[in-house]
Design a protein around this motif. Structure first.
Motif: not given
Length: 213
Positions: A136-140
């Motif tokens: 659900n979250m990208d690395d940034d």
């Protein structure tokens, strides 16, 4: 390899003599870790958040995380170790925490398995939390959330963060500075006399074993 008693890193006010002078340990609470799957991931959450969990299972529930902060004579402060406590009682033995495919018998003298740190930050989280974050979250996005909280709690040369990702399950990451920064850091399960897991400790290698054993 004979392991030291890592609980000795979690004695408030304990003094340790080192080659660069006297160090005094202080304990700092870092909130509670929610465990739902019974599997713990320890990793650098800013670089290696998809690290596999340790093979040994732990109880489900919500458990306190404590940081052992080393106070050096020159004013420097460093996180010496991080601990999750799963039950009351003392650890009478310790074992190296292993991930799938790791065999302690494959290690040469003086070698350990551990997790790599490239951002000066480590963490504990549940395996399901790791999957939730990855899906659900990208690395940034993850980096922005963690860095903001680490900056909010920053004290001279160290910080910590406790970020909740799902209010319904309590899924969270407890993150913290790692010793003097980047490196390879081992974790150890503390076991009671019946072989039950009492705690999990990550050692950030500030001290030689004989200095605190």
């Amino acid at each position: 390899m004979t392991l030291p008693d890592f609980s000795r890193l979690f004695t408030e006010g304990r003094e340790i003599g080192t080659q660069i002078g006297r160090v005094v340990l202080g304990l700092r609470p870092a909130g509670e870790l929610t465990v739902t799957s019974g599997r713990i991931v320890a990793c650098d959450p800013l670089v290696f958040s998809e690290t596999e969990p340790f093979t040994r299972g732990v109880p489900a529930g919500t458990f306190p995380v404590t940081l052992s902060v080393a106070h050096f004579e020159d004013g420097d402060r460093r996180v010496a170790a991080a601990l999750v406590r799963f039950r009351k009682g003392e650890a009478v033995s310790w074992e190296l925490a292993l991930r799938p495919g790791e065999e302690e018998s494959e290690l040469a003298e003086g070698e350990v398995f551990g997790y790599s740190v490239d951002s000066g930050t480590g963490c504990f989280m549940d395996e399901e939390t790791a999957r939730l974050v990855a899906d659900n979250m990208d690395d940034d996005e993850l980096a922005d959330a963690l860095v903001a909280e680490l900056e909010r709690t920053y004290e001279t040369t160290w910080s910590w963060a406790n970020i909740e990702f799902d209010p319904d399950t309590g899924a969270n990451i407890v993150a913290f500075s790692t010793g003097v920064g980047d490196g390879l850091y081992p974790s150890y399960f503390g076991l009671d006399g019946a072989g039950e897991v009492v705690c999990l400790v990550t050692d950030f290698s500030l001290f030689e074993y004989e200095e605190f054993a």
